[in-house]
Structure formats: C-alpha cells, structure tokens
Motif scaffolding. Structure first.
Motif, PDB file in Angstrom:
ATOM      1  N   ASP A 186       0.842  -1.120   0.056  1.00 26.52           N
ATOM      2  CA  ASP A 186       0.038   0.148   0.139  1.00 26.52           C
ATOM      3  C   ASP A 186       0.987   1.219   0.088  1.00 26.52           C
ATOM      4  O   ASP A 186       1.503   1.563   0.754  1.00 26.52           O
ATOM      5  CB  ASP A 186      -0.836   0.108   1.139  1.00 26.52           C
ATOM      6  N   ARG A 232       0.369   4.306   0.780  1.00 27.56           N
ATOM      7  CA  ARG A 232      -0.060   5.182   2.008  1.00 27.56           C
ATOM      8  C   ARG A 232       0.721   4.653   3.230  1.00 27.56           C
ATOM      9  O   ARG A 232       1.563   5.376   3.872  1.00 27.56           O
ATOM     10  CB  ARG A 232      -1.448   5.185   2.200  1.00 27.56           C
ATOM     11  N   PRO A 261      -7.629  -4.425   0.569  1.00 24.51           N
ATOM     12  CA  PRO A 261      -8.015  -3.052   0.156  1.00 24.51           C
ATOM     13  C   PRO A 261      -6.822  -1.974   0.278  1.00 24.51           C
ATOM     14  O   PRO A 261      -6.232  -2.170   1.338  1.00 24.51           O
ATOM     15  CB  PRO A 261      -9.200  -2.710   0.798  1.00 24.51           C
ATOM     16  N   LEU A 262      -6.702  -1.185  -0.568  1.00 26.08           N
ATOM     17  CA  LEU A 262      -5.728  -0.108  -0.227  1.00 26.08           C
ATOM     18  C   LEU A 262      -6.316   0.970   0.731  1.00 26.08           C
ATOM     19  O   LEU A 262      -7.593   1.090   0.701  1.00 26.08           O
ATOM     20  CB  LEU A 262      -5.498   0.782  -1.722  1.00 26.08           C
ATOM     21  N   LEU A 263      -5.694   1.460   1.648  1.00 22.73           N
ATOM     22  CA  LEU A 263      -6.167   2.494   2.472  1.00 22.73           C
ATOM     23  C   LEU A 263      -6.574   3.702   1.608  1.00 22.73           C
ATOM     24  O   LEU A 263      -5.860   4.264   0.627  1.00 22.73           O
ATOM     25  CB  LEU A 263      -5.072   2.919   3.438  1.00 22.73           C
ATOM     26  N   ASP A 264      -7.613   4.244   2.125  1.00 17.88           N
ATOM     27  CA  ASP A 264      -8.220   5.522   1.874  1.00 17.88           C
ATOM     28  C   ASP A 264      -8.612   6.300   2.901  1.00 17.88           C
ATOM     29  O   ASP A 264      -8.560   5.870   4.024  1.00 17.88           O
ATOM     30  CB  ASP A 264      -9.513   5.390   0.662  1.00 17.88           C
ATOM     31  N   ASN A 265      -8.924   7.653   2.542  1.00 16.98           N
ATOM     32  CA  ASN A 265      -9.331   8.760   3.882  1.00 16.98           C
ATOM     33  C   ASN A 265     -10.427   8.031   4.710  1.00 16.98           C
ATOM     34  O   ASN A 265     -10.682   8.890   5.580  1.00 16.98           O
ATOM     35  CB  ASN A 265      -9.628   9.998   3.289  1.00 16.98           C
ATOM     36  N   SER A 266     -11.290   7.247   4.324  1.00 21.93           N
ATOM     37  CA  SER A 266     -12.388   6.722   5.029  1.00 21.93           C
ATOM     38  C   SER A 266     -11.922   5.804   6.360  1.00 21.93           C
ATOM     39  O   SER A 266     -12.754   5.443   7.294  1.00 21.93           O
ATOM     40  CB  SER A 266     -13.439   5.826   4.090  1.00 21.93           C
ATOM     41  N   PHE A 267     -10.506   5.272   6.103  1.00 21.92           N
ATOM     42  CA  PHE A 267     -10.325   4.412   7.153  1.00 21.92           C
ATOM     43  C   PHE A 267      -9.464   5.481   8.363  1.00 21.92           C
ATOM     44  O   PHE A 267      -8.775   5.816   8.109  1.00 21.92           O
ATOM     45  CB  PHE A 267      -9.133   3.622   6.699  1.00 21.92           C
ATOM     46  N   THR A 268     -10.232   5.573   9.343  1.00 18.08           N
ATOM     47  CA  THR A 268      -9.966   6.460  10.417  1.00 18.08           C
ATOM     48  C   THR A 268      -9.211   5.579  11.749  1.00 18.08           C
ATOM     49  O   THR A 268      -8.760   6.206  12.568  1.00 18.08           O
ATOM     50  CB  THR A 268     -11.080   7.324  10.976  1.00 18.08           C
TER      51      THR A 268
END
Length: 183
Positions: A150, A152, A172-179
């Motif tokens: 990934d 990120r 899955p790749l990390l996106d901004n929805s993963f907090t």
C-alpha cells in the motif's frame, strides 16, 4: 527478559537471555510475571507455527477487529524474517506508521505486537519459521488486512516481493475513510 521499546508505543521487542553450558542452552520464551509491565495477566489461547518456503515472500498485513482484537508474541525459530507492525489505533500519535525489525533464530529477539496493530513479515531466508502466540483465537468475521505494498503505508521491504497470497494481494488499499481501530 529485557524489554526494548520501539518508535511505536506499546510495540515492544523482548530480548531473551539464554543460559548455556556444555550440555546445551535453555531459553525462556514466555513469563507472565516478567511481561506484566507491558500486559498484566497475558494469556495465549492460540499458538501457531508458520513456515515460509521462499526467501522474499511476504505474509500480511493482518489484524483482528474488536471485540476479538489480538496481541501477538512472535519469535523466529528458524531462518530470518523482517517483521513489521503498523499502528492502526484510532487517535494514536503514530497512526499508520510502521516499524520493522529483523528476527532470526539466533538474535534472541521476540516482537510483542499489541491489539490495534497490523502485522506482517518478509522471509529473509528460505524455510523461515515463526512461532506466534495469540491472545485471541482466529475469528474470520473480525479479521482484517492491509496490502503490504500500500503506497500510503510505504513499507520498505528489504527484498523484492517474491510471493504473496491472493488474499494479501487483494486486500483493500487505504483511503481517507479508514480512521483507525477503536479499542
């Protein structure tokens, strides 16, 4: 046992101190009393052994979500691995940072990876074996994974990745929805 902090809070290295004489060597792998400072009443209901056949292969990055988030105590018992933990804890000052350490059959180090961290490793030798002690049993409905490549996370694997499972490749790749993971 000697505890060594890492740059990620609560991710600890544990240096074991072998006793050796002409008969051989004795090594304590776990002592609840000595590790009480990092986790009181530490118990391991599941112990696993993994063997990774090919140097350069990567396994991970795996974790379990609450209510069965797990801590792991990991030791290399054959060969060499580059062992990596990623902090996934919601609100942590080191959120999404990773730290890697080489574990070998000879360096007397174990990695304690707390709840809320993803874990993975790269085999640095053929037939690398890891002994895993888990504070929770595996639970398919609460398992999670991150892609080892990934962007990120930007983990610097020491070798080109030789093999990786379809499961790990398709995480899955990390996106901004993963907090993060709320423990």
């Amino acid at each position: 046992m000697k505890l060594q902090p890492t740059p990620l809070p609560d991710f600890m290295l544990i240096e074991t101190m072998p006793v050796q004489d002409e008969r051989g060597r004795f090594l304590r792998l776990f002592c609840e009393t000595e590790l009480a400072s990092i986790r009181p009443a530490l118990h391991f209901p599941q112990i696993n052994l993994s063997t990774t056949f090919q140097r350069g292969s990567v396994r991970g990055m795996h974790f379990q979500r609450p209510p069965v988030a797990e801590a792991k105590l990991i030791r290399c018992i054959h060969g060499r691995v580059f062992d990596v933990a990623v902090d996934l804890r919601l609100g942590s000052p080191t959120f999404l940072q990773w730290h890697g350490v080489e574990l070998t059959e000879d360096n007397q180090l174990q990695a304690f990876i707390p709840e809320g961290f993803a874990h993975g490793f790269q085999a640095m030798s053929d037939n690398a074996q890891l002994l895993y002690m888990h504070t929770e049993s595996w639970n398919r409905s609460h398992e999670g994974g991150l892609r080892p490549d990934d962007p990120r996370l930007a983990i610097s694997w020491p070798l080109p990745i030789a093999q990786i499972s379809e499961r790990d490749r398709s995480a899955p790749l990390l996106d901004n929805s993963f907090t993060g993971i709320q423990l």
